[in-house]
Structures are given as C-alpha cells and as structure tokens.
Design a protein around this motif. Structure first.
Motif, PDB file in Angstrom:
ATOM      1  N   CYS A  85      -7.541   1.616  -8.133  1.00  0.00           N
ATOM      2  CA  CYS A  85      -7.004   1.276  -6.810  1.00  0.00           C
ATOM      3  C   CYS A  85      -6.881  -0.233  -6.638  1.00  0.00           C
ATOM      4  CB  CYS A  85      -7.893   1.874  -5.720  1.00  0.00           C
ATOM      5  SG  CYS A  85      -7.622   3.645  -5.462  1.00  0.00           S
ATOM      6  N   GLU A  86      -7.839  -0.973  -7.146  1.00  0.00           N
ATOM      7  CA  GLU A  86      -7.740  -2.438  -7.120  1.00  0.00           C
ATOM      8  C   GLU A  86      -6.520  -2.905  -7.903  1.00  0.00           C
ATOM      9  OE1 GLU A  86     -11.286  -4.264  -8.536  1.00  0.00           O
ATOM     10  OE2 GLU A  86     -12.573  -3.393  -6.984  1.00  0.00           O
ATOM     11  N   PHE A  87      -6.278  -2.284  -9.036  1.00  0.00           N
ATOM     12  CA  PHE A  87      -5.132  -2.629  -9.879  1.00  0.00           C
ATOM     13  C   PHE A  87      -3.821  -2.356  -9.134  1.00  0.00           C
ATOM     14  CE2 PHE A  87      -2.116  -1.730 -13.361  1.00  0.00           C
ATOM     15  CZ  PHE A  87      -2.327  -2.840 -14.187  1.00  0.00           C
ATOM     16  N   ILE A  88      -3.737  -1.214  -8.465  1.00  0.00           N
ATOM     17  CA  ILE A  88      -2.539  -0.876  -7.682  1.00  0.00           C
ATOM     18  C   ILE A  88      -2.363  -1.855  -6.533  1.00  0.00           C
ATOM     19  CG2 ILE A  88      -1.442   0.885  -6.224  1.00  0.00           C
ATOM     20  CD1 ILE A  88      -3.096   2.990  -7.801  1.00  0.00           C
ATOM     21  N   ASP A  89      -3.462  -2.148  -5.853  1.00  0.00           N
ATOM     22  CA  ASP A  89      -3.438  -3.014  -4.673  1.00  0.00           C
ATOM     23  C   ASP A  89      -2.910  -4.405  -4.993  1.00  0.00           C
ATOM     24  OD1 ASP A  89      -3.759  -2.981  -1.984  1.00  0.00           O
ATOM     25  OD2 ASP A  89      -5.917  -3.309  -1.978  1.00  0.00           O
ATOM     26  N   ALA A  90      -3.123  -4.853  -6.226  1.00  0.00           N
ATOM     27  CA  ALA A  90      -2.696  -6.196  -6.627  1.00  0.00           C
ATOM     28  C   ALA A  90      -1.178  -6.355  -6.570  1.00  0.00           C
ATOM     29  CB  ALA A  90      -3.197  -6.504  -8.033  1.00  0.00           C
TER      30      ALA A  90
ATOM     31  N   ARG B 158      -7.092   0.642   2.419  1.00  0.00           N
ATOM     32  CA  ARG B 158      -6.007   0.071   3.217  1.00  0.00           C
ATOM     33  C   ARG B 158      -6.198   0.262   4.718  1.00  0.00           C
ATOM     34  NH1 ARG B 158      -1.176  -2.013   1.551  1.00  0.00           N
ATOM     35  NH2 ARG B 158      -1.403  -2.877  -0.537  1.00  0.00           N
ATOM     36  N   ARG B 159      -7.079   1.174   5.145  1.00  0.00           N
ATOM     37  CA  ARG B 159      -7.411   1.360   6.559  1.00  0.00           C
ATOM     38  C   ARG B 159      -6.175   1.489   7.447  1.00  0.00           C
ATOM     39  NH1 ARG B 159     -12.860   0.084   7.454  1.00  0.00           N
ATOM     40  NH2 ARG B 159     -13.868  -0.916   5.664  1.00  0.00           N
ATOM     41  N   GLY B 160      -5.327   2.463   7.139  1.00  0.00           N
ATOM     42  CA  GLY B 160      -4.168   2.750   7.981  1.00  0.00           C
ATOM     43  C   GLY B 160      -2.938   1.939   7.683  1.00  0.00           C
TER      44      GLY B 160
ATOM     45  N   ASP C  76       7.330   1.881  -2.714  1.00  0.00           N
ATOM     46  CA  ASP C  76       6.957   0.646  -3.405  1.00  0.00           C
ATOM     47  C   ASP C  76       6.546   0.931  -4.843  1.00  0.00           C
ATOM     48  OD1 ASP C  76       7.313  -1.068  -1.196  1.00  0.00           O
ATOM     49  OD2 ASP C  76       5.337  -0.522  -0.412  1.00  0.00           O
ATOM     50  N   ALA C  77       5.798   2.009  -5.015  1.00  0.00           N
ATOM     51  CA  ALA C  77       5.300   2.318  -6.354  1.00  0.00           C
ATOM     52  C   ALA C  77       5.183   3.816  -6.559  1.00  0.00           C
ATOM     53  CB  ALA C  77       3.941   1.662  -6.583  1.00  0.00           C
ATOM     54  N   VAL C  78       5.622   4.258  -7.722  1.00  0.00           N
ATOM     55  CA  VAL C  78       5.285   5.594  -8.207  1.00  0.00           C
ATOM     56  C   VAL C  78       4.010   5.444  -9.015  1.00  0.00           C
ATOM     57  CG1 VAL C  78       5.921   7.441  -9.798  1.00  0.00           C
ATOM     58  CG2 VAL C  78       7.630   6.504  -8.222  1.00  0.00           C
ATOM     59  N   VAL C  79       3.005   6.218  -8.652  1.00  0.00           N
ATOM     60  CA  VAL C  79       1.675   6.105  -9.254  1.00  0.00           C
ATOM     61  C   VAL C  79       1.299   7.439  -9.882  1.00  0.00           C
ATOM     62  CG1 VAL C  79      -0.797   5.900  -8.687  1.00  0.00           C
ATOM     63  CG2 VAL C  79       0.857   4.267  -7.736  1.00  0.00           C
ATOM     64  N   HIS C  80       0.637   7.379 -11.018  1.00  0.00           N
ATOM     65  CA  HIS C  80       0.044   8.596 -11.582  1.00  0.00           C
ATOM     66  C   HIS C  80      -1.186   8.211 -12.402  1.00  0.00           C
ATOM     67  CE1 HIS C  80       2.713   7.751 -15.148  1.00  0.00           C
ATOM     68  NE2 HIS C  80       3.618   7.522 -14.196  1.00  0.00           N
TER      69      HIS C  80
END
Length: 430
Positions: free
Chosen positions: A126-131, A155-157, A202-206
């Motif tokens: 999640c930190e990696f995605i958040d960057a 992300r809190r909403g 913004d991002a496709v994540v898997h």
C-alpha cells in the motif's frame, strides 16, 4: 512411460522428462479424473507465443483444488495430470495443459489471508501504491479483500477502490465494508465494463494475480482499455522461490514461471514502461509500477529478447531434485523409526499446495496423523483430494515430542515460532 509409486523407481525418459504420482491409497472415494472438456491445451509460450515446447515433468493425478472441504463433503474432488514444459526459445517454464478457470477457481481459499508476513506485505505494498498518488483504483483479483481495507484505512475517505473478483468474500457481499470500497462480482475479461459512476482510473492494481493469468495478451489489452495512468502490482518472486526449492513457486494456479526478465518483456510488449520496482521481504514478492505509454513504446520490444532456457531449466531441475530428496529423506526417517520399533507421532503443516506437492512426490502420507494449519476456516475439514483432517497446531500441546514435517517456503520461521509456543518439545523435519 508408466507412472511409478516410489521415488527409487522414478521413470526417466531419454530427454530428461520425469513422471511421479502419489500412492493411490491416499486419495478419497470422491476423487475423479477431471474431464478433458475442462482442460485447455496450451500450444504456444505464454510470454512470446513460440510453439517450441520441451517436456520436463509430469505429476500424475494431481489435485485440482488447493482449498479445504468438509469431512463428509458431497462434492467431487478432481485430479488431473500436471505437465510441465519449457519453451526452447524463451526459456519460460509453463504448463502444457491448463485447468479451465471456472473449475480451478470455483472456491475461495485462504492463501495470503493471514499471518504476520502477509500483513507486512499488504502494508508495504500500500505504501508503494500510495507513492504514485493514486486516488481512483481498480483492483483485479481482490481475493479476500485485505489489501483494499488496508489502503482505504490509510487514505481516510480520500480514495475510491473498485474491486473486481469472481468469488467475493461474504463481508463484501453483505455490504459490511467501508464506503470507499466498491466490489464487483465478475471476471476481468473482454466483456467487463466499469460502472458509469466510477471516476477515471489512476491505477489498475493487482496483488499475487499476474502469475495466475492464462492469456497475457487478453489481460493486458483489457488493462489498457481502462486507460490507467499506472499499472501497479505485486507478484511472488517466482524465480527466487524456484531457486530455493519452494513448492508454491509453480502449480496449477501459477501455470508459468514469471522471472523479472519475462515480466518486463511482456509489459513492454504491451506498451507499459517500467517506473519502479522493489523486492519485498528477502524475495517473498516483487512490487512493480508501470506507466501506460501505449503504442509509442511497443516498437522497443522488437529490440529486446527473452532467452532464459539454460538458466530456467537448471533452476527447474534443482527445484525438482530438492523436493524429491526432501521426500526421500522424510520417508527414510519414517522407515528407520519403524524398524527400531518406534511409532513416531508425525504431523504435516500446510493445508495447501505444500502438502499436495510432497504427497505427489511420494511422501508416505499414511504415516501422518493429521495436517496442521493456522487458518481457522480450514480446521476440521480435509485438504482437497486427501483423507487427512486439518487441525490447529494447538492439538500438539499434550503430545510428547511431536514431529512436524515443515516445508512451507517463506512462512517457515513464522510458523515454527508459533508451534514452539504451543509445544516447545516439537521436532521439525525440514
């Protein structure tokens, strides 16, 4: 070539192809051979499309499901031959025959759902995605949904997490989830369409999904259709897992070996440019971030090559030998104890692919009391295709010097610590 039941008599073809199968005495009455109509032949390399397969290994009558079933289940447990081969041009290790996806994934299992290592994985991923500043995320193959919960809590909403998964867990089906999470029960395929109210992705994540894909051309074409800024994913470090002899590196659900070179090759071929990568937890996983450049970057692929034949074949042969030798060592220990008039109390950890592989390589499962697993949802059930019940390691508390067969890859140390807290006299065969 005939199937054999003992490792000493393992059949070897002149081309190096080998075959193994488990003792038929370990199967349950409900086991049936999977109909050919549910098997998909793979005639070309999953990464390059080359049709130059060389056979390596066949595991006869391997259980199709990796999950647990009730002790008195009225369903059918299927087995099929697991046929490994290698592309002589690309070097990609892969299955020559695939299990129909609707059959292979007919039930959710608990892989990646529990344990301290997986918790760390979700936090760091999640930190990696958040960057990359992602607010509108589409997750493919969300499984148990823990990654979504972790990200929206951070992300809190201030995000929207849309997830598509054919086997959604109950907490998502009942609506008992944060409002930022929007689950969709579906397969991600050519017919999939995002709901109209979903903002631009913004991002496709898997996470631990990419290695399961059968058709990368179809999958990546559909990801591109979502027009994401990024494609960000976590995959098992399969090359490292194979090098260490870990059984879960390749299987029916991981039908090809995705090395870092193979991943970057196929992504570039579909117009995705590498932005960042990270190795997690000494080779447990690799995190990747790619931006979508479209056709502009595809021409560069023609200048790349993928030729890992010698290296991958060497790794595969070492992986096979490591597991065969381990099984032989365990069987020898059981025989030695029996000859000395002892009756060791032996358990096996892992109601999952770990145990199924070892049994397929000939481990004497008749000498095992039960399978141990920390997942509460598996306890009191049977591992698909086998007669042994699954129990919590807590059953070891009053056993005098229990023996636990432990070959569970990256999770061994965490599991060992937990078992020793239950019974400090436990002996591990690993």
């Amino acid at each position: 070539m005939e199937c054999v039941d003992s490792l000493d008599d393992t059949a070897h073809a002149e081309d190096g192809h080998e075959e193994y199968c488990a003792d038929t005495a370990v199967s349950t009455a409900r086991v049936r051979t999977l109909p050919k109509t549910r098997i998909v032949a793979r005639n070309a390399c999953a990464i390059t499309g080359a049709s130059d397969f060389e056979p390596l290994l066949t595991l006869r009558d391997f259980p199709v499901g990796m999950y647990c079933v009730p002790e008195e289940w009225d369903g059918v447990e299927y087995v099929a031959d697991m046929r490994w081969c290698v592309s002589k041009s690309s070097g990609v290790i892969q299955l020559a025959e695939l299990i129909e996806a609707e059959t292979l994934y007919d039930c959710q299992h608990e892989s990646g759902a529990i344990g301290g290592l997986w918790k760390r994985h979700h936090e760091e991923f999640c930190e990696f995605i958040d960057a990359y500043g992602c607010e509108s995320v589409l997750e493919i193959g969300s499984g148990h949904g823990h990654l979504a919960k972790e990200f929206v809590a951070r992300r809190r909403g201030k995000c929207r997490w849309t997830m598509v998964e054919p086997n959604l867990p109950s907490w998502l089906l009942t609506g008992d989830h944060p409002s930022e999470i929007h689950p969709i029960s579906a397969w991600f395929c050519d017919s999939f369409e995002l709901p109209k109210d979903v903002p631009k992705i913004d991002a496709v994540v898997h996470s631990h999904t990419f290695e399961h894909i059968y058709d990368y051309d179809e999958f990546l074409r559909n990801v591109a259709r979502m027009e994401p800024k990024f494609q960000i994913f976590s995959v098992p470090h399969q090359r490292e897992w194979l090098a260490r002899g870990w059984q879960n590196s390749i299987m029916f659900e991981h039908p090809q070996l995705l090395t870092p070179k193979a991943i970057e090759y196929i992504m570039s071929r579909h117009g995705f440019e590498l932005q960042g990568k990270k190795v997690f937890a000494d080779g447990h996983s690799m995190f990747y971030a790619f931006s979508y450049a479209g056709n502009a970057s595809k021409s560069e692929t023609s200048q790349q090559s993928l030729d890992e034949y010698a290296e991958n074949k060497r790794l595969f042969r070492n992986w096979l030998k490591s597991n065969v030798d381990f099984v032989q060592n365990v069987n020898d220990r059981i025989d030695e104890a029996t000859m000395n008039g002892e009756k060791p109390t032996v358990y096996m950890f892992g109601a999952h692919i770990f145990t199924q592989y070892l049994v397929s390589f000939g481990l004497r499962i008749s000498a095992v009391e039960a399978i141990l697993d920390n997942a509460e949802g598996k306890q009191g059930k049977r591992l698909y295709g086998l007669p042994l019940l699954v129990h919590s390691p807590k059953i070891l508390s009053n056993v005098e010097r229990p023996i636990v067969i432990l070959r569970v890859g990256a999770y061994a140390e965490e599991i060992k610590r937990g078992i020793l807290e239950v019974n400090a006299r436990t002996v591990f065969w690993e």
